[in-house]
Design an enzyme around this catalytic site. Structure first.
Site, PDB file in Angstrom:
ATOM      1  N   GLY A  49       0.719  -1.569  -0.430  1.00  0.00           N
ATOM      2  CA  GLY A  49      -0.054   0.300  -0.261  1.00  0.00           C
ATOM      3  C   GLY A  49       0.794   0.952  -0.180  1.00  0.00           C
ATOM      4  N   GLN A  54       2.963   9.842   1.290  1.00  0.00           N
ATOM      5  CA  GLN A  54       4.391   9.099   1.646  1.00  0.00           C
ATOM      6  C   GLN A  54       5.226   9.327   0.262  1.00  0.00           C
ATOM      7  OE1 GLN A  54       2.544   5.018   2.292  1.00  0.00           O
ATOM      8  NE2 GLN A  54       4.795   5.117   3.303  1.00  0.00           N
ATOM      9  N   LEU A 103       6.592   1.126   4.043  1.00  0.00           N
ATOM     10  CA  LEU A 103       8.560   2.049   3.233  1.00  0.00           C
ATOM     11  C   LEU A 103       8.966   3.008   3.933  1.00  0.00           C
ATOM     12  CD1 LEU A 103       6.308   1.523  -0.350  1.00  0.00           C
ATOM     13  CD2 LEU A 103       8.489  -0.243   1.064  1.00  0.00           C
ATOM     14  N   HIS A 148      -1.832   6.752   7.533  1.00  0.00           N
ATOM     15  CA  HIS A 148      -1.035   7.829   6.664  1.00  0.00           C
ATOM     16  C   HIS A 148      -1.940   9.278   6.616  1.00  0.00           C
ATOM     17  CE1 HIS A 148       2.393   5.895   6.749  1.00  0.00           C
ATOM     18  NE2 HIS A 148       2.250   4.817   5.807  1.00  0.00           N
TER      19      HIS A 148
HETATM   20 NI    NI Z   1       3.027   2.890   5.577  1.00  0.00          NI
END
Ligand code: NI
Length: 182
Positions: A49, A54, A103, A148
Site C-alpha cells: 500500500g 509518503q 516503506l 497515513h
Molecule cells: Ni506505511
C-alpha cells in the site's frame, strides 16, 4: 510515468493531516499522472500500500495491491485498489494483531492491533463514490494506509515496543508463517 521518492520517518509531511481532494483536482491530468506514478512507485518498492503523503503530496489518496509481492510473500492476493478521500465509516469491536512494516519506516516490523472488520467509503479515480466492507488482511492494510492521511504511522498504534524488530532479526526470531504479515 516516474518512480517517486518515498518520505521517511522524520519528514514532517508524514505527520500532517492530508487535505481532501476536490472533483476538479481529481480530474486534473496532472493528478491522474501522479496517481499512475504512485502505482509505479508502489510496485517498484514492492509495497502493498502507499499513501500520497509518503510520496510528497499531503492529499487524501491511498492505493493498495498485493499480487505477487516479494516483501510480503504470505500476503493474500488483492487487485489494485485506488481510494480518493477514504474514510472508515464503521468498524468491528473485534481486533486482530499482526506484523506491520512501512516503506517510510525502513527495516522495522512491529506488532499492531487493528479492527478485524471495517467499512470504508471513498471515491475511485473518476470520483465515483464507493463503499465496501473489508476484513482481516485487507482491513489491516486499509487502516494502515488511512492512518497515513491522519499523520499517523504504525509505530503510533503499537501498544508497546517490545515487538519492534529489525527485519534481519524478524526473519531469524519472529517469522511465523501462521501470523498475518502486513
Ligand atoms: Ni506505511
Amino acid at each position: 510515468m516516474a518512480v517517486l521518492e518515498v518520505a521517511k520517518l522524520g519528514n514532517p509531511i508524514l505527520r500532517k493531516i492530508a487535505a481532501s481532494i476536490t472533483a476538479d483536482e481529481c480530474h486534473d491530468p496532472d493528478f491522474q499522472t501522479f496517481l499512475d506514478d504512485m502505482i509505479e512507485t508502489m510496485e517498484k518498492m514492492d509495497g502493498i500500500g502507499l499513501a500520497a503523503p509518503q510520496v510528497g503530496q499531503s492529499k487524501q489518496l491511498v492505493i493498495l495491491k498485493s499480487t505477487g509481492n516479494n516483501r510480503y510473500p504470505d500476503a493474500p492476493d488483492h487487485p489494485l485498489m485506488i481510494l480518493v478521500n477514504p474514510k472508515l465509516t464503521n468498524h468491528s469491536e473485534e481486533i486482530i494483531e499482526g506484523w506491520e512494516g512501512c516503506l517510510s519506516v525502513e527495516d522495522l516490523r512491529g506488532k499492531v492491533w487493528r479492527h478485524n472488520k471495517i467499512t470504508v467509503s471513498a471515491f475511485d479515480r473518476e470520483m465515483n463514490p464507493i463503499s465496501f466492507e473489508a476484513e482481516g488482511f485487507l482491513a489491516v492494510v486499509l487502516q494502515h494506509e488511512i492512518d497515513h492521511l491522519l499523520g499517523k504511522v504504525f509505530l503510533d498504534r503499537m501498544r508497546d515496543f517490545s515487538t519492534l524488530t529489525h527485519l534481519a532479526e524478524f526473519e531469524q526470531y519472529w517469522r511465523a508463517p501462521e501470523e498475518v504479515t502486513v
